[in-house]
Design a protein around this motif. Structure first.
Motif, PDB file in Angstrom:
ATOM      1  N   CYS A   1      -4.351   1.933  -2.547  1.00 43.67           N
ATOM      2  CA  CYS A   1      -3.905   1.023  -1.490  1.00 43.67           C
ATOM      3  C   CYS A   1      -4.796  -0.213  -1.411  1.00 43.67           C
ATOM      4  O   CYS A   1      -4.316  -1.342  -1.239  1.00 43.67           O
ATOM      5  N   THR A   2      -6.087  -0.001  -1.536  1.00 48.10           N
ATOM      6  CA  THR A   2      -7.038  -1.114  -1.461  1.00 48.10           C
ATOM      7  C   THR A   2      -6.849  -2.082  -2.617  1.00 48.10           C
ATOM      8  O   THR A   2      -6.921  -3.307  -2.439  1.00 48.10           O
TER       9      THR A   2
ATOM     10  N   CYS B   1       0.821  -1.214   0.000  1.00 41.93           N
ATOM     11  CA  CYS B   1       0.000   0.000   0.000  1.00 41.93           C
ATOM     12  C   CYS B   1       0.852   1.260   0.000  1.00 41.93           C
ATOM     13  O   CYS B   1       0.490   2.270  -0.614  1.00 41.93           O
ATOM     14  N   TYR B   2       2.010   1.221   0.668  1.00 44.59           N
ATOM     15  CA  TYR B   2       2.903   2.386   0.673  1.00 44.59           C
ATOM     16  C   TYR B   2       3.554   2.572  -0.689  1.00 44.59           C
ATOM     17  O   TYR B   2       3.773   3.693  -1.140  1.00 44.59           O
TER      18      TYR B   2
ATOM     19  N   SER C   1      -7.803   0.465   3.264  1.00 43.29           N
ATOM     20  CA  SER C   1      -7.343   1.570   4.103  1.00 43.29           C
ATOM     21  C   SER C   1      -8.144   2.830   3.800  1.00 43.29           C
ATOM     22  O   SER C   1      -8.350   3.667   4.685  1.00 43.29           O
TER      23      SER C   1
ATOM     24  N   CYS D   1      -3.803  -4.426  -1.926  1.00 39.49           N
ATOM     25  CA  CYS D   1      -3.653  -5.142  -0.657  1.00 39.49           C
ATOM     26  C   CYS D   1      -3.922  -6.630  -0.841  1.00 39.49           C
ATOM     27  O   CYS D   1      -5.017  -7.020  -1.259  1.00 39.49           O
TER      28      CYS D   1
ATOM     29  N   PRO E   1      -1.125   4.283   4.554  1.00 37.21           N
ATOM     30  CA  PRO E   1      -2.255   3.339   4.611  1.00 37.21           C
ATOM     31  C   PRO E   1      -2.261   2.360   5.775  1.00 37.21           C
ATOM     32  O   PRO E   1      -3.194   2.368   6.583  1.00 37.21           O
TER      33      PRO E   1
ATOM     34  N   CYS F   1      -4.800  12.164   2.927  1.00 35.30           N
ATOM     35  CA  CYS F   1      -5.144  11.092   1.983  1.00 35.30           C
ATOM     36  C   CYS F   1      -6.061  11.637   0.885  1.00 35.30           C
ATOM     37  O   CYS F   1      -6.988  12.396   1.150  1.00 35.30           O
TER      38      CYS F   1
ATOM     39  N   CYS G   1       0.947   4.219  -2.898  1.00 37.05           N
ATOM     40  CA  CYS G   1       0.341   5.461  -2.397  1.00 37.05           C
ATOM     41  C   CYS G   1       0.947   6.706  -3.051  1.00 37.05           C
ATOM     42  O   CYS G   1       2.144   6.978  -2.872  1.00 37.05           O
TER      43      CYS G   1
END
Length: 235
Positions: free
Chosen positions: A188-189, A133-134, A198, A192, A149, A182, A137
């Motif tokens: 991020c979702t 997720c990072y 997130s 994952c 996230p 954000c 992002c």
């Protein structure tokens, strides 16, 4: 089957005689029989530890579960320090958990959770800290101070835990470089491996923040300030 792997500044193409193989199996084959200097991370080989996260065709995946296709291009995660080849340093991303106070800080030992209580944040508890997720992002890409996230998902996990006695402190902590930064882009979702959103957790944290008297500081700036939208709590 041909697979290209980013090493230093260039993609190097390798050919392997394997089919229906995971990326981790392909990497092991290349390291064992073609290029023993190839560096990559792995651990549980069961999609639990998260250490084998990489990017394939510009999307984050777990090498131990991704099935390789001919022509795939493999590279390390983004937005983190590259140690060598596909191995990255996750320390800075993991430090966001400490800055966000993503743990049970003050909890009531007498409180007992029932099954319904456990379901509230059961999904968030599945986070494996893989860093996908990072990597995906866009905010963290330009602001390394952004809590990010999985850290904010962790905050929601504990804010929603009825044993936590100081949820207000956690809400206060995430007002800067946190929930309001954000963009809710949902990247991020999408990457994952555990299916955690997130984005949804951040939206719930924004609601909690508003209930505590906080507001989006960017919203206040758009009105020039002075209209009660300055981002500070008012009770």
């Amino acid at each position: 089957m041909k697979v290209s792997i980013k090493r230093e500044f260039d993609f190097i193409e390798y050919e392997v005689d394997m089919s229906d193989a995971t990326l981790l199996e392909i990497l092991h084959e290349i390291k064992t029989n073609q290029e023993n200097s190839l560096a990559y991370s792995s651990g549980c080989r069961s999609s639990v530890c998260g250490s084998c996260a990489v990017r394939v065709n510009e999307k984050e995946v777990l090498a131990c579960s991704y099935k390789v296709q001919d022509g795939d291009r493999v590279e390390p995660l983004k937005n983190v320090e590259i140690i060598r080849d596909l191995v990255v340093n996750m320390d800075k991303a993991l430090e966001t958990n400490a800055r966000a106070k993503s743990w049970l800080a003050e909890f009531n030992k007498e409180t007992v959770l029932n099954h319904e209580d456990e379901k509230i944040n059961a999904l968030q508890s599945d986070c494996i800290l893989c860093g996908s997720c990072y990597s995906a992002c866009p905010v963290y890409a330009v602001n390394e101070e952004f809590l990010g996230p999985f850290s904010l998902t962790g905050v929601w996990k504990y804010v929603s835990d009825k044993r936590e006695l100081n949820a207000a402190q956690k809400i206060e902590t995430i007002q800067t470089n946190g929930v309001w930064d954000c963009t809710l882009c949902n990247e991020c979702t999408l990457v994952c491996p555990q299916g955690i959103s997130s984005k949804a957790d951040i939206e719930k944290l924004r609601m909690k923040s508003s209930m505590a008297g906080y507001s989006d500081p960017n919203f206040g700036q758009s009105f020039g300030g002075g209209f009660g939208f300055d981002g500070t709590p008012s009770f």
